[in-house]
Design an enzyme around this catalytic site. Structure first.
Site, PDB file in Angstrom:
ATOM      1  N   GLU A  48      10.036   0.781  10.231  1.00  0.00           N
ATOM      2  CA  GLU A  48      11.044   1.822   9.948  1.00  0.00           C
ATOM      3  C   GLU A  48      10.361   3.151  10.190  1.00  0.00           C
ATOM      4  OE1 GLU A  48      14.182   1.359   9.069  1.00  0.00           O
ATOM      5  OE2 GLU A  48      14.207  -0.752   8.538  1.00  0.00           O
ATOM      6  N   LYS A  70       0.848  -1.205   0.000  1.00  0.00           N
ATOM      7  CA  LYS A  70       0.000   0.000   0.000  1.00  0.00           C
ATOM      8  C   LYS A  70       0.882   1.253   0.000  1.00  0.00           C
ATOM      9  CE  LYS A  70      -1.886   2.769   2.876  1.00  0.00           C
ATOM     10  NZ  LYS A  70      -1.742   4.023   2.120  1.00  0.00           N
ATOM     11  N   CYS A  83      13.611  10.598   6.616  1.00  0.00           N
ATOM     12  CA  CYS A  83      13.584  10.081   7.997  1.00  0.00           C
ATOM     13  C   CYS A  83      14.937  10.242   8.673  1.00  0.00           C
ATOM     14  CB  CYS A  83      13.177   8.621   7.980  1.00  0.00           C
ATOM     15  SG  CYS A  83      14.161   7.655   6.825  1.00  0.00           S
ATOM     16  N   GLU A 134      10.229  15.357  15.276  1.00  0.00           N
ATOM     17  CA  GLU A 134      10.541  15.295  13.852  1.00  0.00           C
ATOM     18  C   GLU A 134       9.693  16.337  13.112  1.00  0.00           C
ATOM     19  OE1 GLU A 134       9.163  11.843  11.625  1.00  0.00           O
ATOM     20  OE2 GLU A 134      11.151  11.682  10.756  1.00  0.00           O
TER      21      GLU A 134
HETATM   22  P1  NAD Z   1       2.456   7.986   8.066  1.00  0.00           P
HETATM   23  O1  NAD Z   1       2.787   7.121   9.219  1.00  0.00           O
HETATM   24  O2  NAD Z   1       1.434   9.028   8.236  1.00  0.00           O
HETATM   25  O3  NAD Z   1       1.970   7.092   6.843  1.00  0.00           O
HETATM   26  C1  NAD Z   1       2.763   6.045   6.333  1.00  0.00           C
HETATM   27  C2  NAD Z   1       1.872   5.064   5.630  1.00  0.00           C
HETATM   28  O4  NAD Z   1       1.025   4.441   6.599  1.00  0.00           O
HETATM   29  C3  NAD Z   1       0.943   5.673   4.595  1.00  0.00           C
HETATM   30  O5  NAD Z   1       0.851   4.775   3.516  1.00  0.00           O
HETATM   31  C4  NAD Z   1      -0.384   5.754   5.335  1.00  0.00           C
HETATM   32  O6  NAD Z   1      -1.507   5.730   4.499  1.00  0.00           O
HETATM   33  C5  NAD Z   1      -0.331   4.510   6.187  1.00  0.00           C
HETATM   34  N1  NAD Z   1      -1.148   4.525   7.393  1.00  0.00           N
HETATM   35  C6  NAD Z   1      -1.649   5.579   8.073  1.00  0.00           C
HETATM   36  N2  NAD Z   1      -2.351   5.158   9.153  1.00  0.00           N
HETATM   37  C7  NAD Z   1      -2.281   3.803   9.160  1.00  0.00           C
HETATM   38  C8  NAD Z   1      -2.769   2.801  10.024  1.00  0.00           C
HETATM   39  N3  NAD Z   1      -3.485   3.087  11.106  1.00  0.00           N
HETATM   40  N4  NAD Z   1      -2.481   1.505   9.743  1.00  0.00           N
HETATM   41  C9  NAD Z   1      -1.745   1.185   8.668  1.00  0.00           C
HETATM   42  N5  NAD Z   1      -1.259   2.096   7.798  1.00  0.00           N
HETATM   43  C10 NAD Z   1      -1.513   3.395   8.044  1.00  0.00           C
HETATM   44  O7  NAD Z   1       3.850   8.579   7.586  1.00  0.00           O
HETATM   45  P2  NAD Z   1       4.106   9.574   6.385  1.00  0.00           P
HETATM   46  O8  NAD Z   1       3.669  10.922   6.822  1.00  0.00           O
HETATM   47  O9  NAD Z   1       3.579   9.021   5.104  1.00  0.00           O
HETATM   48  O10 NAD Z   1       5.690   9.505   6.258  1.00  0.00           O
HETATM   49  C11 NAD Z   1       6.539  10.253   7.003  1.00  0.00           C
HETATM   50  C12 NAD Z   1       7.102   9.442   8.143  1.00  0.00           C
HETATM   51  O11 NAD Z   1       7.762   8.276   7.644  1.00  0.00           O
HETATM   52  C13 NAD Z   1       8.155  10.184   8.923  1.00  0.00           C
HETATM   53  O12 NAD Z   1       7.958  10.013  10.294  1.00  0.00           O
HETATM   54  C14 NAD Z   1       9.462   9.523   8.482  1.00  0.00           C
HETATM   55  O13 NAD Z   1      10.499   9.631   9.405  1.00  0.00           O
HETATM   56  C15 NAD Z   1       9.027   8.125   8.263  1.00  0.00           C
HETATM   57  N6  NAD Z   1       9.964   7.411   7.388  1.00  0.00           N
HETATM   58  C16 NAD Z   1      10.829   6.500   7.937  1.00  0.00           C
HETATM   59  C17 NAD Z   1      11.748   5.834   7.126  1.00  0.00           C
HETATM   60  C18 NAD Z   1      12.701   4.830   7.724  1.00  0.00           C
HETATM   61  O14 NAD Z   1      13.277   4.062   6.947  1.00  0.00           O
HETATM   62  N7  NAD Z   1      12.893   4.798   9.024  1.00  0.00           N
HETATM   63  C19 NAD Z   1      11.792   6.096   5.758  1.00  0.00           C
HETATM   64  C20 NAD Z   1      10.910   7.026   5.233  1.00  0.00           C
HETATM   65  C21 NAD Z   1       9.997   7.683   6.056  1.00  0.00           C
END
Ligand code: NAD
Length: 490
Positions: A269, A195, A303, A400
């Site tokens: 992650e 997804k 991230c 963050e």
């Molecule tokens: P997010 O957590 O809002 O969303 C990530 C994904 O999860 C999206 O596809 C979203 O639709 C889905 N999602 C949302 N609620 C959910 C739920 N309850 N159950 C399952 N899936 C759900 O994050 P974002 O705003 O898209 O991305 C930014 C974040 O991602 C930042 O915190 C960043 O640090 C992190 N990130 C981490 C890494 C890593 O490798 N550690 C890499 C890239 C981004």
């Protein structure tokens, strides 16, 4: 808020680059995209589609299907059938051949994929073209190589696939995160339901077209689009054996709770708040370039972004002056222009989040300095910003921001630097800048972060593992370590 002097004053001449945008005229988008289940695109049971917009223009690019729970169920069933009947039965070298084919097709379509990534996500074309897409292909090549060599990855043990993997990814590196997830899963013999994030689904859907072209057996990779509810339905589906999530710590914790006791394997992650640590004996100009790359690269939507700078007192004044000079030259604007340094913020909601945290930083007493660069009137933009006079307890030091905002603190001794670097809930990455190799080892072994760079920043390679400590996550992706979450070992 203090403002930077204009770029013309810095350089004593009024210069700008002529626009040099990458043409997007040849990019074909469907008006709307269905769900990719069992090898073909199909309409969602919800009959609902949501808009994917270009954050630089606020114009709709295409409409994308919103998967409901029955669509998720269909996708998981398709993945299960493909796992049992085809993929887990295929010889490892045959699996490798498919992955090599996908890698080559990604290279062939690299230009188109880079343009779509920049249009849909807002990142500068220089990054999507030179970093994201080459790394996507490199990940598929790398794991293609492992497919028939798993006995060497786990000597003396026997590796078997787990089953169906539910993979949920964020919007900051859309296709790269898809590659990080799909390539090792497939190499080890698992099938996948992926997804993508709701604001950046388009390159994952283009990848689906590439998988069709590669003749990947139906159901081996399924792509369901939608927002949080779709992700939640996917990770909690009982037919899923393994969950791989990349995203915010908040959602990661929620997922961990939702799958507790289910026996599903998982890797998370999550977020980060990395510190770049500059010692007095570092090569200052090189370090300044590293700091710029660390936090302003991809609008700070990284991230592992170096969102904190810890600079030793003796060079602090010099570093700050050079940093402000350099920030003043950064060009914010059209992501498709090859001269752009900082593209568009991914969404209106993310822009609002950045503004909220920057305002909190000002309210808490930090001194905020911003480049005076021009920004386009339409779209979502944030000028590169730097905070000084911040305390360890300030929100902009602890939380963050995920935007082009750097918090600067000073330190006197290595102990103080370690103390400050470790003093956040996160532990994803960090950087150390010094002339002394011994100091590098001493510092990197004391900092609780999964990835440490020395005299460089934000360098990625498919052979290197990646992952966090503390609230930055559980498990590792990439490299040999990235195979472990996708196998059962006996
Ligand atoms: P997010 O957590 O809002 O969303 C990530 C994904 O999860 C999206 O596809 C979203 O639709 C889905 N999602 C949302 N609620 C959910 C739920 N309850 N159950 C399952 N899936 C759900 O994050 P974002 O705003 O898209 O991305 C930014 C974040 O991602 C930042 O915190 C960043 O640090 C992190 N990130 C981490 C890494 C890593 O490798 N550690 C890499 C890239 C981004």
């Amino acid at each position: 808020m203090k403002k930077a002097s204009s770029r013309s004053l810095q350089f004593g001449t009024d210069w700008t680059y002529a626009p040099a945008p990458e043409s997007s005229a040849h990019i074909q988008f469907n008006e709307r995209y269905g769900l990719f289940i069992n090898g073909r695109f199909q309409a969602p049971s919800t009959s609902r589609y949501f808009a994917s917009i270009n954050p630089a223009t606020e114009k709709e690019i295409a409409r994308v299907a919103e998967a409901g729970s029955s669509d998720v169920d269909k996708a998981v069933r398709a993945a299960r059938t493909a796992y049992e009947k085809v993929w887990s039965k295929l010889s490892p070298s045959e699996r490798g051949k498919y992955l090599f084919r996908i890698a080559r097709l990604i290279q062939e379509n690299a230009r188109e994929l880079a343009i779509i990534e920049s249009m849909d996500g807002g990142k500068p074309i220089r990054e999507s073209r030179d970093i994201d897409i080459p790394l996507v292909a490199a990940h598929f090549f790398y794991y293609a190589g492992w497919a028939d060599k798993l006995q060497f990855a786990f000597p003396g043990r026997s590796a078997s696939p787990i089953g169906v993997a539910a993979q949920v990814i964020p919007w900051n590196f859309p296709l790269l995160m898809a590659a990080w997830k799909i390539a090792p899963a497939l190499a080890c013999g698992n099938t996948v339901v992926l997804k993508p994030a709701e604001t950046t689904s388009l390159t994952a859907l283009k990848l689906a077209e590439i998988l069709q072209e590669a003749d990947l057996p139906p159901g081996v990779v399924n792509i369901v689009t939608g927002a949080g509810a779709t992700g939640a339905a996917l990770v909690s589906h009982p037919g899923v054996d393994k969950v791989a999530f990349t995203g915010s710590t908040e959602v990661g914790k929620h997922i961990m709770r939702s799958i507790a006791g289910s026996g599903k394997k998982y890797t998370l992650e999550l977020g980060g708040k990395a510190a770049n640590i500059l010692f007095e004996d570092c090569a200052v100009d090189q370090a300044v370039e590293g700091i710029i790359n660390g936090i302003f690269f991809n609008q700070g939507h990284v991230c592992c972004a170096g969102s904190r700078l810890l600079v030793q007192e003796g060079i602090a004044k010099d570093v700050l002056r050079k940093l402000k000079d350099r920030i003043s030259t950064l060009i914010v604007g059209d992501p498709l222009d090859k001269n752009t340094d900082i593209g568009a913020i991914n969404s209106k909601a993310q822009l609002q989040k950045i503004k909220t945290l920057v305002n909190a930083g000002i309210r808490e007493g930090g001194e905020c300095w911003q480049s005076e660069c021009e920004i386009p009137s339409k779209g979502f933009w944030f000028k590169p910003t730097l905070f000084t006079g911040v305390a360890q307890s300030h929100r902009i030091v602890q939380e963050e921001i995920f935007g082009p905002v750097l918090a600067v603190q000073t330190f006197r001794t290595p102990e103080e630097a370690v103390e400050k670097a470790n003093n956040t809930p996160y532990g994803l990455s960090g950087g150390v800048w010094t002339d002394k190799g011994s100091k590098i080892f001493k510092m990197t072994s004391r900092i609780r972060a999964g990835v440490m760079w020395a005299n460089t920043y934000n360098k990625f390679d498919p052979a290197s593992p990646f992952g966090g400590y503390k609230e930055s996550g559980v498990g590792r992706e990439g490299g040999l370590h990235g195979l472990y979450p996708y196998v059962n070992l006996s």
